[in-house]
Design a protein around this motif. Structure first.
Motif, short mmCIF file in Angstrom:
data_model
loop_
_atom_site.label_atom_id
_atom_site.label_comp_id
_atom_site.label_asym_id
_atom_site.label_seq_id
_atom_site.Cartn_x
_atom_site.Cartn_y
_atom_site.Cartn_z
N GLN A 115 0.95 -1.16 -0.05
CA GLN A 115 -0.27 0.15 0.04
C GLN A 115 0.98 1.15 0.13
N SER A 116 1.91 1.25 0.69
CA SER A 116 3.04 2.25 0.75
C SER A 116 3.18 2.52 -0.49
N ILE A 117 3.72 1.64 -1.50
CA ILE A 117 4.51 1.65 -2.68
C ILE A 117 3.29 2.36 -3.53
N GLU A 118 1.78 1.73 -3.37
CA GLU A 118 0.74 2.22 -4.21
C GLU A 118 0.68 3.69 -3.90
N ASP A 119 0.85 4.26 -2.81
CA ASP A 119 0.89 5.84 -2.61
C ASP A 119 1.90 6.34 -3.13
N ALA A 120 3.16 5.85 -3.33
CA ALA A 120 4.44 6.78 -3.71
C ALA A 120 4.19 6.68 -5.15
N ILE A 121 3.49 5.85 -5.91
CA ILE A 121 3.69 5.47 -7.33
C ILE A 121 2.58 6.62 -7.57
N THR A 122 1.63 6.67 -6.84
CA THR A 122 0.68 8.00 -7.29
C THR A 122 1.25 9.26 -7.03
N GLU A 123 2.02 9.26 -6.18
CA GLU A 123 2.61 10.80 -5.96
C GLU A 123 3.71 11.10 -7.21
N TYR A 124 4.24 9.81 -7.58
CA TYR A 124 4.95 9.97 -8.89
C TYR A 124 4.25 10.28 -9.85
N ASN A 125 3.39 9.54 -10.37
CA ASN A 125 2.50 9.75 -11.57
C ASN A 125 1.90 11.27 -11.39
N GLU A 126 1.48 11.64 -10.16
CA GLU A 126 0.95 13.07 -10.32
C GLU A 126 2.18 14.02 -10.74
N LYS A 127 3.20 13.88 -10.27
CA LYS A 127 4.17 14.72 -10.45
C LYS A 127 4.66 14.81 -12.16
N ILE A 128 4.78 13.70 -12.48
CA ILE A 128 5.04 13.20 -13.92
C ILE A 128 4.17 13.83 -14.81
N ASN A 129 2.61 13.71 -14.30
CA ASN A 129 1.67 14.05 -15.31
C ASN A 129 0.80 15.66 -14.92
N SER A 130 1.82 16.25 -14.13
CA SER A 130 1.48 17.51 -13.72
C SER A 130 1.71 18.57 -14.87
N GLU A 131 0.32 19.14 -15.17
CA GLU A 131 0.55 20.06 -16.37
C GLU A 131 1.41 21.34 -16.31
N ASN A 132 1.56 21.84 -14.87
CA ASN A 132 2.18 22.84 -14.55
C ASN A 132 3.80 22.49 -14.75
N SER A 133 4.20 21.31 -14.39
CA SER A 133 5.66 20.93 -14.72
C SER A 133 5.84 20.90 -16.04
#
Length: 134
Positions: free
Chosen positions: A66-84
């Motif tokens: 579950q911790s890894i799933e949360d970290a991967i969600t954070e990673y995907n959000e960072k990668i897919n962030s339109e602002n970035s």
């Protein structure tokens, strides 16, 4: 620090390489998870009980998963962030770009990637140990 376009290219290559490593680790993790579920199904079919240490290992495995799933969600959000990526496009198209902005973005992405890889290493170790005792 000296920030340049060449440094950014190296960071992009690093992110790509880390992404490949993460994807391979995720595939191993999925395979182990599938095998764990198959073995637990076999236990259930023959109504065999798990030992307390096996139950504890499985609980720890699920928490780590579950911790890894949360970290991967954070990673995907960072990668897919339109602002970035909008910021990257603006910076790359500017002749006198402030590459420090891009470096910050890639440093954040790399930090998250390393965190995910470390967590996946731990999960793979736990899943291998669990498979060994099932």
């Amino acid at each position: 620090k000296v920030y340049s376009c060449n440094n950014v290219e190296a960071m992009v290559n690093s992110v790509k390489a880390n992404t490949d490593i993460i994807n391979n680790m995720l595939q191993y993790t999925k395979n182990n998870d599938k095998e764990i579920n198959n073995r637990l199904s076999e236990y259930a079919k023959v109504k065999k009980n798990l030992k307390n240490d096996q139950i504890d290992m499985y609980r720890n495995y699920i928490v780590q998963k579950q911790s890894i799933e949360d970290a991967i969600t954070e990673y995907n959000e960072k990668i897919n962030s339109e602002n970035s990526f909008n910021q990257m496009s603006i910076e790359l198209n500017s002749i006198d770009s402030d590459y420090s902005v891009l470096h910050k973005l890639f440093e954040d992405i790399n930090r998250i990637q390393v965190k995910v890889m470390e967590m996946l290493c731990g999960l793979l170790g736990q899943s291998n140990a669990l498979l060994g005792c099932l």
